[in-house]
Design a protein around this motif. Structure first.
Motif, short mmCIF file in Angstrom:
data_model
loop_
_atom_site.label_atom_id
_atom_site.label_comp_id
_atom_site.label_asym_id
_atom_site.label_seq_id
_atom_site.Cartn_x
_atom_site.Cartn_y
_atom_site.Cartn_z
N ALA A 191 0.82 -1.21 0.00
CA ALA A 191 0.00 0.00 0.00
C ALA A 191 0.85 1.26 0.00
O ALA A 191 2.02 1.25 0.37
N GLN B 11 6.39 -1.19 5.99
CA GLN B 11 6.63 -2.31 5.07
C GLN B 11 8.05 -2.84 5.19
O GLN B 11 8.28 -4.04 4.99
N LEU C 33 -4.33 0.33 -2.06
CA LEU C 33 -3.94 -1.02 -1.66
C LEU C 33 -4.46 -1.95 -2.76
O LEU C 33 -5.58 -2.42 -2.70
N VAL D 138 -0.58 -8.95 2.14
CA VAL D 138 -0.75 -7.51 2.16
C VAL D 138 0.25 -6.87 3.10
O VAL D 138 0.30 -7.21 4.30
N ASP E 198 0.53 -3.48 4.47
CA ASP E 198 -0.14 -2.21 4.63
C ASP E 198 0.84 -1.21 5.26
O ASP E 198 2.01 -1.54 5.49
N THR E 199 0.37 -0.02 5.55
CA THR E 199 1.27 1.01 6.06
C THR E 199 0.84 1.55 7.41
O THR E 199 1.21 2.68 7.79
N ARG F 280 -9.44 0.62 0.91
CA ARG F 280 -8.83 -0.53 1.57
C ARG F 280 -9.89 -1.60 1.85
O ARG F 280 -9.67 -2.78 1.60
N LEU G 10 -3.16 -10.57 5.87
CA LEU G 10 -2.91 -9.18 6.26
C LEU G 10 -1.96 -9.16 7.43
O LEU G 10 -2.31 -9.53 8.55
#
Length: 321
Positions: A33, A42, A192, A207, A209-210, A238, A253
């Motif tokens: 993302a 990340q 995303l 995934v 994500d941030t 998202r 996730l």
């Protein structure tokens, strides 16, 4: 100091590397993302993934996720180590130059508060590959087509313009023209890009994500309003991206922090990376210890993940601690 602790006895019990690849349907896609300075999250997640036997077949990223993803795609074995130097030094001066914050209303008629020459120089200093198709791992940078409003995946051609387009924050950095069309930050269409990964044949998705910013009062300044609108857009997308992708393939996730600063604040870099590394490291071990033969379609996450919404709960496959 933000220094991660050693692996717990539970984490050590599964050995090294953590054998997860057998339960993930192929091909495995990393989806990364956007999130500005939160991209350091990340870096921590990738450190945790490096303790497993998972090797991505493809990497798809938006904005900050596109930059991080391209570094990994250029040299998967050295990627995590290289990211330590990127996130250890990154700040707004490498993206927008010195004193960018002093730009004011005089810039309102220009394409952005700053041009992208500094960001372009930074990307060229980091990456050594010119064409996307020459990267070691299949890669795509996601940007928004300004005319159609749809996401566009750059998976071939020059890498620098693609990354500039993917991270062209509206109002801050100018849109980028590629082959006669204008593109801006992928935030506006697919921050995303999980759906795009499914469309490109993903058998399973991990995934990256941030994370989430700590709660703050809603302000009336243009900067606070813009940041809040960006957050609302990102969260709405998202949910849709995760819901639609998890209905078709397993979507893993990785957990992320929920106490980060603003997306233009690079002071949280070490905290973001360290916290995510520890959270993701434990999560991946717990995912293995659940004893799946193979993951089916669904959404694999911590039950208390701050990004969960009601429409995701029917697809949730809990990974408890």
């Amino acid at each position: 100091m933000d220094v991660p602790g050693p692996r717990s006895e539970r984490e050590r019990s599964v050995g090294f590397p953590v054998p997860l690849s057998a339960i993930l349907p192929k091909p495995i896609h990393y989806v990364m993302a956007g999130g500005g300075s939160h991209g350091a999250v990340q870096w921590g997640a990738l450190q945790a993934l490096a303790l497993t036997d998972i090797v991505p077949d493809s990497i798809l990223g938006t904005s900050a996720g596109a930059l991080t993803g391209s570094i990994m795609a250029e040299d998967l074995k050295a990627g995590v180590a290289r990211l330590a130097y990127v996130w250890g030094q990154m700040n707004m001066s490498y993206l927008a130059g010195e004193r960018w914050w002093t730009r004011g209303l005089s810039q309102m008629r220009s394409p952005g508060l700053v041009n992208n020459t500094v960001e372009q120089a930074t990307i060229k200093a980091i990456l050594h590959t010119e064409l996307i198709e020459d990267l070691d791992v299949a890669f795509g940078a996601v940007a928004t087509d300004l005319a159609s409003g749809q996401p566009h995946v750059f998976d071939s051609g020059p890498i620098v313009p693609a990354l500039l387009a993917s991270s062209a924050i509206p109002g801050v950095l100018p849109p980028v023209e590629i082959d006669g069309r204008l593109y801006c930050d992928g935030l506006a269409s697919a921050n995303l890009p999980a759906i795009q990964a499914v469309q490109r044949g993903a058998g399973s998705i991990i995934v990256l994500d941030t994370g989430h910013a700590r709660s703050t009062d809603v302000g009336t300044s243009s900067a606070k309003v813009l940041n809040r609108v960006r957050g609302i857009m990102a969260m709405s997308q998202r949910r849709r991206q995760l819901r639609d992708a998890a209905a078709r393939v397993p979507v893993v996730l990785l957990p992320t922090p929920d106490d980060l600063g603003g997306t233009l604040d690079f002071g949280d870099t070490m905290h973001a990376g360290s916290t995510t590394y520890q959270k993701a490291r434990a999560f991946l071990v717990d995912l293995f210890l659940q004893g799946h033969d193979a993951l089916g379609a669904g959404f694999y996450a911590r039950p208390d993940d701050p990004g969960l919404s009601h429409d995701l709960l029917p697809l949730l496959q809990e990974v408890p601690e």
